[in-house]
Design a protein around this motif. Sequence first.
Motif, PDB file in Angstrom:
ATOM      1  N   ASP A  25       0.953  -1.114  -0.012  1.00  0.00           N
ATOM      2  CA  ASP A  25      -0.051  -0.081  -0.105  1.00  0.00           C
ATOM      3  C   ASP A  25       1.006   1.322  -0.155  1.00  0.00           C
ATOM      4  O   ASP A  25       0.450   2.114  -0.702  1.00  0.00           O
ATOM      5  CB  ASP A  25      -1.081   0.040   1.379  1.00  0.00           C
ATOM      6  N   LEU A  26       2.023   1.388   0.682  1.00  0.00           N
ATOM      7  CA  LEU A  26       2.978   2.345   0.871  1.00  0.00           C
ATOM      8  C   LEU A  26       3.497   2.476  -0.402  1.00  0.00           C
ATOM      9  O   LEU A  26       3.582   3.704  -0.830  1.00  0.00           O
ATOM     10  CB  LEU A  26       3.668   2.295   1.939  1.00  0.00           C
ATOM     11  N   SER A  27       3.901   1.498  -1.114  1.00  0.00           N
ATOM     12  CA  SER A  27       4.674   1.745  -2.386  1.00  0.00           C
ATOM     13  C   SER A  27       3.648   2.162  -3.619  1.00  0.00           C
ATOM     14  O   SER A  27       4.034   3.078  -4.484  1.00  0.00           O
ATOM     15  CB  SER A  27       5.248   0.341  -2.982  1.00  0.00           C
ATOM     16  N   ILE A  28       2.319   1.974  -3.340  1.00  0.00           N
ATOM     17  CA  ILE A  28       1.354   2.670  -4.530  1.00  0.00           C
ATOM     18  C   ILE A  28       1.135   4.076  -4.164  1.00  0.00           C
ATOM     19  O   ILE A  28       1.037   5.081  -5.110  1.00  0.00           O
ATOM     20  CB  ILE A  28      -0.060   1.929  -4.300  1.00  0.00           C
ATOM     21  N   ILE A  29       1.070   4.441  -2.795  1.00  0.00           N
ATOM     22  CA  ILE A  29       1.281   5.869  -2.477  1.00  0.00           C
ATOM     23  C   ILE A  29       2.238   6.628  -2.771  1.00  0.00           C
ATOM     24  O   ILE A  29       2.401   7.768  -3.572  1.00  0.00           O
ATOM     25  CB  ILE A  29       0.885   6.180  -0.921  1.00  0.00           C
ATOM     26  N   ILE A  30       3.418   6.051  -2.911  1.00  0.00           N
ATOM     27  CA  ILE A  30       4.626   6.956  -2.977  1.00  0.00           C
ATOM     28  C   ILE A  30       4.933   6.715  -4.686  1.00  0.00           C
ATOM     29  O   ILE A  30       5.300   7.825  -5.216  1.00  0.00           O
ATOM     30  CB  ILE A  30       5.939   5.885  -2.590  1.00  0.00           C
ATOM     31  N   ASN A  31       4.688   5.828  -5.487  1.00  0.00           N
ATOM     32  CA  ASN A  31       4.447   5.750  -6.771  1.00  0.00           C
ATOM     33  C   ASN A  31       3.671   6.713  -7.469  1.00  0.00           C
ATOM     34  O   ASN A  31       4.062   7.514  -8.251  1.00  0.00           O
ATOM     35  CB  ASN A  31       4.144   4.378  -7.387  1.00  0.00           C
ATOM     36  N   ASN A  32       2.460   6.909  -6.847  1.00  0.00           N
ATOM     37  CA  ASN A  32       1.376   7.973  -7.280  1.00  0.00           C
ATOM     38  C   ASN A  32       2.057   9.207  -7.050  1.00  0.00           C
ATOM     39  O   ASN A  32       2.011  10.343  -7.898  1.00  0.00           O
ATOM     40  CB  ASN A  32       0.294   7.849  -6.711  1.00  0.00           C
ATOM     41  N   ALA A  33       2.702   9.602  -6.024  1.00  0.00           N
ATOM     42  CA  ALA A  33       3.223  11.045  -5.524  1.00  0.00           C
ATOM     43  C   ALA A  33       4.503  11.161  -6.375  1.00  0.00           C
ATOM     44  O   ALA A  33       4.650  12.326  -6.942  1.00  0.00           O
ATOM     45  CB  ALA A  33       3.708  10.889  -4.093  1.00  0.00           C
TER      46      ALA A  33
END
Length: 66
Positions: A25-33
Amino acid sequence: MRFFDIIDFQVDFAFPSGMNIDAFDLSIIINNALDNAVDACKRQSEGSRTIVLDAYRRENMFFMNQ
């Protein structure tokens, strides 16, 4: 010259151990940012293109700054 050669990228990030945060989940947030930041750099016609990602833990909270 590739576009990514002209973006200055700075990172200070540590994955918070001991917290109930899913790495996926954290990787998805970082990727989007980061995708948003790269898009913003592409649209910038003047000045420096810099992406800064900071993350830290304070007590039971996890913060990310971009």
